[in-house]
Design a protein around this motif. Sequence first.
Motif, PDB file in Angstrom:
ATOM      1  N   GLY A  96      25.708 -42.156 -15.998  1.00  0.00           N
ATOM      2  CA  GLY A  96      25.729 -40.734 -15.664  1.00  0.00           C
ATOM      3  C   GLY A  96      24.610 -40.348 -14.721  1.00  0.00           C
ATOM      4  N   ALA A  97      23.429 -40.904 -14.940  1.00  0.00           N
ATOM      5  CA  ALA A  97      22.300 -40.613 -14.058  1.00  0.00           C
ATOM      6  C   ALA A  97      22.547 -41.159 -12.658  1.00  0.00           C
ATOM      7  N   GLN A  98      23.143 -42.333 -12.600  1.00  0.00           N
ATOM      8  CA  GLN A  98      23.441 -42.927 -11.296  1.00  0.00           C
ATOM      9  C   GLN A  98      24.484 -42.097 -10.546  1.00  0.00           C
ATOM     10  N   ASP A  99      25.488 -41.608 -11.263  1.00  0.00           N
ATOM     11  CA  ASP A  99      26.493 -40.747 -10.635  1.00  0.00           C
ATOM     12  C   ASP A  99      25.864 -39.448 -10.146  1.00  0.00           C
ATOM     13  N   GLY A 100      24.962 -38.886 -10.953  1.00  0.00           N
ATOM     14  CA  GLY A 100      24.283 -37.661 -10.539  1.00  0.00           C
ATOM     15  C   GLY A 100      23.402 -37.871  -9.319  1.00  0.00           C
ATOM     16  N   ALA A 101      22.715 -38.995  -9.261  1.00  0.00           N
ATOM     17  CA  ALA A 101      21.864 -39.294  -8.103  1.00  0.00           C
ATOM     18  C   ALA A 101      22.711 -39.528  -6.853  1.00  0.00           C
ATOM     19  N   GLN A 102      23.882 -40.133  -7.047  1.00  0.00           N
ATOM     20  CA  GLN A 102      24.774 -40.364  -5.902  1.00  0.00           C
ATOM     21  C   GLN A 102      25.315 -39.035  -5.378  1.00  0.00           C
ATOM     22  N   ALA A 103      25.699 -38.133  -6.275  1.00  0.00           N
ATOM     23  CA  ALA A 103      26.171 -36.813  -5.855  1.00  0.00           C
ATOM     24  C   ALA A 103      25.049 -36.039  -5.179  1.00  0.00           C
ATOM     25  N   ALA A 104      23.832 -36.137  -5.720  1.00  0.00           N
ATOM     26  CA  ALA A 104      22.691 -35.446  -5.117  1.00  0.00           C
ATOM     27  C   ALA A 104      22.401 -35.987  -3.724  1.00  0.00           C
ATOM     28  N   GLU A 105      22.536 -37.298  -3.561  1.00  0.00           N
ATOM     29  CA  GLU A 105      22.336 -37.888  -2.231  1.00  0.00           C
ATOM     30  C   GLU A 105      23.345 -37.326  -1.232  1.00  0.00           C
ATOM     31  N   HIS A 106      24.600 -37.221  -1.664  1.00  0.00           N
ATOM     32  CA  HIS A 106      25.652 -36.669  -0.797  1.00  0.00           C
ATOM     33  C   HIS A 106      25.318 -35.224  -0.404  1.00  0.00           C
ATOM     34  N   TYR A 107      24.937 -34.409  -1.385  1.00  0.00           N
ATOM     35  CA  TYR A 107      24.614 -33.013  -1.093  1.00  0.00           C
ATOM     36  C   TYR A 107      23.348 -32.887  -0.248  1.00  0.00           C
ATOM     37  N   ASN A 108      22.385 -33.771  -0.452  1.00  0.00           N
ATOM     38  CA  ASN A 108      21.173 -33.736   0.369  1.00  0.00           C
ATOM     39  C   ASN A 108      21.474 -34.093   1.817  1.00  0.00           C
ATOM     40  N   LYS A 109      22.365 -35.051   2.030  1.00  0.00           N
ATOM     41  CA  LYS A 109      22.756 -35.392   3.403  1.00  0.00           C
ATOM     42  C   LYS A 109      23.420 -34.196   4.074  1.00  0.00           C
ATOM     43  N   ARG A 110      24.281 -33.520   3.311  1.00  0.00           N
ATOM     44  CA  ARG A 110      24.968 -32.351   3.856  1.00  0.00           C
ATOM     45  C   ARG A 110      23.973 -31.226   4.144  1.00  0.00           C
ATOM     46  N   ALA A 111      23.027 -31.023   3.246  1.00  0.00           N
ATOM     47  CA  ALA A 111      22.025 -29.976   3.447  1.00  0.00           C
ATOM     48  C   ALA A 111      21.137 -30.295   4.645  1.00  0.00           C
ATOM     49  N   TYR A 112      20.830 -31.582   4.841  1.00  0.00           N
ATOM     50  CA  TYR A 112      19.962 -31.989   5.960  1.00  0.00           C
ATOM     51  C   TYR A 112      20.678 -31.836   7.298  1.00  0.00           C
ATOM     52  N   VAL A 113      21.924 -32.303   7.360  1.00  0.00           N
ATOM     53  CA  VAL A 113      22.641 -32.293   8.638  1.00  0.00           C
ATOM     54  C   VAL A 113      23.126 -30.898   9.001  1.00  0.00           C
ATOM     55  N   GLU A 114      23.715 -30.199   8.024  1.00  0.00           N
ATOM     56  CA  GLU A 114      24.352 -28.913   8.319  1.00  0.00           C
ATOM     57  C   GLU A 114      23.452 -27.708   8.039  1.00  0.00           C
ATOM     58  N   HIS A 115      22.220 -27.950   7.561  1.00  0.00           N
ATOM     59  CA  HIS A 115      21.300 -26.864   7.191  1.00  0.00           C
ATOM     60  C   HIS A 115      21.972 -25.904   6.205  1.00  0.00           C
ATOM     61  N   ASP A 116      22.597 -26.489   5.209  1.00  0.00           N
ATOM     62  CA  ASP A 116      23.367 -25.731   4.230  1.00  0.00           C
ATOM     63  C   ASP A 116      22.547 -25.567   2.951  1.00  0.00           C
ATOM     64  N   SER A 117      22.139 -24.344   2.660  1.00  0.00           N
ATOM     65  CA  SER A 117      21.290 -24.120   1.481  1.00  0.00           C
ATOM     66  C   SER A 117      22.087 -24.274   0.182  1.00  0.00           C
ATOM     67  N   ARG A 118      23.395 -23.990   0.226  1.00  0.00           N
ATOM     68  CA  ARG A 118      24.205 -24.176  -0.990  1.00  0.00           C
ATOM     69  C   ARG A 118      24.293 -25.645  -1.364  1.00  0.00           C
ATOM     70  N   ALA A 119      24.370 -26.516  -0.376  1.00  0.00           N
ATOM     71  CA  ALA A 119      24.386 -27.956  -0.650  1.00  0.00           C
ATOM     72  C   ALA A 119      23.046 -28.401  -1.228  1.00  0.00           C
ATOM     73  N   GLY A 120      21.961 -27.790  -0.761  1.00  0.00           N
ATOM     74  CA  GLY A 120      20.648 -28.102  -1.315  1.00  0.00           C
ATOM     75  C   GLY A 120      20.537 -27.707  -2.778  1.00  0.00           C
ATOM     76  N   ARG A 121      21.103 -26.540  -3.126  1.00  0.00           N
ATOM     77  CA  ARG A 121      21.097 -26.121  -4.533  1.00  0.00           C
ATOM     78  C   ARG A 121      21.985 -27.024  -5.380  1.00  0.00           C
ATOM     79  N   ALA A 122      23.119 -27.450  -4.809  1.00  0.00           N
ATOM     80  CA  ALA A 122      24.004 -28.365  -5.538  1.00  0.00           C
ATOM     81  C   ALA A 122      23.320 -29.705  -5.772  1.00  0.00           C
ATOM     82  N   ALA A 123      22.527 -30.153  -4.795  1.00  0.00           N
ATOM     83  CA  ALA A 123      21.781 -31.404  -4.955  1.00  0.00           C
ATOM     84  C   ALA A 123      20.758 -31.274  -6.072  1.00  0.00           C
TER      85      ALA A 123
END
Length: 141
Positions: A96-123
């Motif tokens: 479960g922790a690994q899945d959460g870290a993988q999802a957070a990585e995905h949202y962090n990439k989206r927040a970094y590239v698209e400057h999306d604050s909602r993705a940052g909160r999801a991460a």
Amino acid sequence: MRKTTGLLSVLVLGAAVAGPVASAHAAPATASAASACHRLVVKANSSNNKALSADNRHSYKKAIGHNKATQKYADQAKAACRRARHAAEIRRSLDGAQDGAQAAEHYNKRAYVEHDSRAGRAAADAERNAKARLRIALHYS
């Protein structure tokens, strides 16, 4: 006759001493395996805390690196904890922790590239979920 009795008593005494010594040498192997399991779970927890801290500072690129490290340590911990007393609980919580870290990585990439604050909160939410799972793994390891 005395020489034979002396030799026999030395052999018996040697066997009696060798028994506990051999068992004393076997004990640290299991203790070191348990400590390796716990050490890797602690490293995964520490890395996840660093990722959460980086997310709170909006340093999404640093958080991506910490999320990758969390996944790596969780994977190594699953292998190290496979013979632990509560191996099934540890494995489930690390998955479960690994899945959460993988999802957070995905949202962090989206927040970094698209400057999306909602993705940052999801991460950050995914990392808090991973933190809860890692606490469970720490309890059982």
